[in-house]
Design an enzyme around this catalytic site. Sequence first.
Site, PDB file in Angstrom:
ATOM      1  N   ALA A  66       0.745  -1.277  -0.047  1.00  0.00           N
ATOM      2  CA  ALA A  66      -0.091  -0.092  -0.128  1.00  0.00           C
ATOM      3  C   ALA A  66       0.836   1.236  -0.048  1.00  0.00           C
ATOM      4  O   ALA A  66       2.101   1.125   0.603  1.00  0.00           O
ATOM      5  CB  ALA A  66      -0.750  -0.189   1.114  1.00  0.00           C
ATOM      6  N   GLY A 112       0.514  -4.908   0.908  1.00  0.00           N
ATOM      7  CA  GLY A 112      -0.713  -5.120   0.277  1.00  0.00           C
ATOM      8  C   GLY A 112      -0.279  -5.633  -1.000  1.00  0.00           C
ATOM      9  O   GLY A 112      -1.477  -5.936  -1.802  1.00  0.00           O
ATOM     10  N   GLU A 115      -0.932  -9.173  -0.317  1.00  0.00           N
ATOM     11  CA  GLU A 115      -2.318  -9.362  -0.200  1.00  0.00           C
ATOM     12  C   GLU A 115      -3.123  -9.388  -1.354  1.00  0.00           C
ATOM     13  O   GLU A 115      -4.231 -10.192  -1.303  1.00  0.00           O
ATOM     14  CB  GLU A 115      -2.577  -8.290   1.116  1.00  0.00           C
ATOM     15  N   GLU A 135       4.740  -5.264   7.303  1.00  0.00           N
ATOM     16  CA  GLU A 135       4.064  -4.114   7.809  1.00  0.00           C
ATOM     17  C   GLU A 135       4.391  -4.071   9.464  1.00  0.00           C
ATOM     18  O   GLU A 135       4.410  -3.125   9.956  1.00  0.00           O
ATOM     19  CB  GLU A 135       2.401  -4.371   8.055  1.00  0.00           C
TER      20      GLU A 135
HETATM   21  N1  COA Z   1       4.680   3.165  -0.576  1.00  0.00           N
HETATM   22  C1  COA Z   1       5.087   4.199  -0.918  1.00  0.00           C
HETATM   23  N2  COA Z   1       6.190   4.276  -1.990  1.00  0.00           N
HETATM   24  C2  COA Z   1       6.862   3.186  -2.115  1.00  0.00           C
HETATM   25  C3  COA Z   1       6.403   1.965  -1.490  1.00  0.00           C
HETATM   26  C4  COA Z   1       5.215   1.781  -0.682  1.00  0.00           C
HETATM   27  N3  COA Z   1       4.930   0.798  -0.326  1.00  0.00           N
HETATM   28  N4  COA Z   1       7.298   0.880  -1.929  1.00  0.00           N
HETATM   29  C5  COA Z   1       8.374   1.553  -2.676  1.00  0.00           C
HETATM   30  N5  COA Z   1       8.012   3.033  -2.803  1.00  0.00           N
HETATM   31  C6  COA Z   1       8.689   3.902  -3.360  1.00  0.00           C
HETATM   32  C7  COA Z   1       9.777   4.508  -2.573  1.00  0.00           C
HETATM   33  O1  COA Z   1       9.605   5.527  -1.882  1.00  0.00           O
HETATM   34  C8  COA Z   1      10.651   4.992  -4.140  1.00  0.00           C
HETATM   35  O2  COA Z   1      10.346   6.563  -4.157  1.00  0.00           O
HETATM   36  P1  COA Z   1      11.272   7.687  -4.559  1.00  0.00           P
HETATM   37  O3  COA Z   1      12.021   7.267  -5.663  1.00  0.00           O
HETATM   38  O4  COA Z   1      10.277   8.849  -4.860  1.00  0.00           O
HETATM   39  O5  COA Z   1      11.954   7.754  -3.426  1.00  0.00           O
HETATM   40  C9  COA Z   1      10.400   4.163  -5.188  1.00  0.00           C
HETATM   41  O6  COA Z   1       9.297   3.619  -4.941  1.00  0.00           O
HETATM   42  C10 COA Z   1      11.498   2.860  -5.311  1.00  0.00           C
HETATM   43  O7  COA Z   1      11.840   2.256  -4.197  1.00  0.00           O
HETATM   44  P2  COA Z   1      13.221   1.920  -3.337  1.00  0.00           P
HETATM   45  O8  COA Z   1      12.930   1.684  -1.958  1.00  0.00           O
HETATM   46  O9  COA Z   1      13.928   3.239  -3.968  1.00  0.00           O
HETATM   47  O10 COA Z   1      13.441   0.797  -4.072  1.00  0.00           O
HETATM   48  P3  COA Z   1      14.734  -0.271  -3.628  1.00  0.00           P
HETATM   49  O11 COA Z   1      15.028  -1.074  -4.590  1.00  0.00           O
HETATM   50  O12 COA Z   1      15.800   0.387  -2.761  1.00  0.00           O
HETATM   51  O13 COA Z   1      13.677  -1.135  -2.496  1.00  0.00           O
HETATM   52  C11 COA Z   1      11.761  -2.181  -1.621  1.00  0.00           C
HETATM   53  C12 COA Z   1      12.599  -1.893  -2.702  1.00  0.00           C
HETATM   54  C13 COA Z   1      10.669  -3.022  -2.097  1.00  0.00           C
HETATM   55  C14 COA Z   1      12.607  -3.219  -0.725  1.00  0.00           C
HETATM   56  C15 COA Z   1      11.442  -0.917  -0.825  1.00  0.00           C
HETATM   57  O14 COA Z   1      10.899  -0.071  -1.914  1.00  0.00           O
HETATM   58  C16 COA Z   1      10.592  -1.293  -0.117  1.00  0.00           C
HETATM   59  O15 COA Z   1      10.831  -1.581   1.303  1.00  0.00           O
HETATM   60  N6  COA Z   1       9.145  -0.688   0.003  1.00  0.00           N
HETATM   61  C17 COA Z   1       8.111  -0.691   1.037  1.00  0.00           C
HETATM   62  C18 COA Z   1       7.624  -2.160   1.298  1.00  0.00           C
HETATM   63  C19 COA Z   1       6.744  -2.192   2.257  1.00  0.00           C
HETATM   64  O16 COA Z   1       6.882  -1.961   3.639  1.00  0.00           O
HETATM   65  N7  COA Z   1       5.355  -2.486   1.745  1.00  0.00           N
HETATM   66  C20 COA Z   1       4.326  -2.455   2.849  1.00  0.00           C
HETATM   67  C21 COA Z   1       3.667  -1.172   2.994  1.00  0.00           C
HETATM   68  S1  COA Z   1       2.156  -1.618   4.047  1.00  0.00           S
END
Ligand code: COA
Length: 260
Positions: A66, A112, A115, A135
């Site tokens: 999400a 999400g 999910e 989460e």
């Molecule tokens: N919500 C909002 N933005 C998100 C996102 C999320 N769940 N997941 C990734 N993004 C965004 C990042 O903020 C980044 O945006 P920016 O370029 O404007 O800063 C962009 O997507 C790329 O992500 P980034 O984190 O730079 O990529 P990465 O390869 O370093 O890492 C992940 C990849 C998937 C490990 C990491 O993005 C992450 O941990 N995301 C969140 C996962 C999460 O906790 N999901 C559950 C949410 S309830």
Amino acid sequence: MSYNTILITKKAAIATVTINRPKKLNALNKETIKELHNAFKDLEGDKEVKAIIVTGSGEKAFVAGADISEFANFSVKEGKKLAAKGQEILFDFIENLSTPVIAAVNGFALGGGLELAMSCHFRVASDNAKMGLPEVSLGVIPGYGGTQRLPQLVGKGRAMELIMTAGMISAEQAKSYGLVNHVTTLEELLPLCSKIANKISNNSSVAISYAIKAINAGFKNTVNGYEQEIKAFGACFGTNDFTEGTTAFLDKRKADFPGS
Ligand code: COA
């Protein structure tokens, strides 16, 4: 119908829905959830469509969760509403769709995103896919059915470990858990899903819709679990841990949870 955050293509009896926010790793914001609801509703009403494939745009992510930036400042009431509304219009909606839905998991499927994949009738993954429910690393719990569907698919102990550790598993591990049915290369992912969807499309859509209903009915005794999840998800929004977890993510630093 035209959409901003998703793409729809149709080939013969198969529709493909692609979540198209690759710069945000296809994170589900409010608009995407609404558009997905409308698209699924529309496709379910299209009698020519016999199966639907859902995937993410780009080569990196199915859906990375999400959209954290949208809910980081939510209150307990808003948190509960977020989970309840999302479950109603998208996650439960897909699970109960009468048209078969296959998730083509082409990269990160987190929070999400996993999910969403779990709401689909079954899942196929590419070998680069990584799946998890992170989460609790943000001070919240899965709110789109994850605490219910993950144990249904992989068993209680594995679900407990995955949710508590906020860890990610590989596509192969997900297959060994029964979370995905097949693993293939990224290149072969959509062709394999289309092949399965075509096979489905040769069968009676009416009979399949009854089979979906009957299979889902066997899991309906968990309905209170979904309500409990909504309550607990909302409660997280009143904690300092949630404020710290989401702020740390948006500030791109490691969270230091106060424990309250
Ligand atoms: N919500 C909002 N933005 C998100 C996102 C999320 N769940 N997941 C990734 N993004 C965004 C990042 O903020 C980044 O945006 P920016 O370029 O404007 O800063 C962009 O997507 C790329 O992500 P980034 O984190 O730079 O990529 P990465 O390869 O370093 O890492 C992940 C990849 C998937 C490990 C990491 O993005 C992450 O941990 N995301 C969140 C996962 C999460 O906790 N999901 C559950 C949410 S309830």
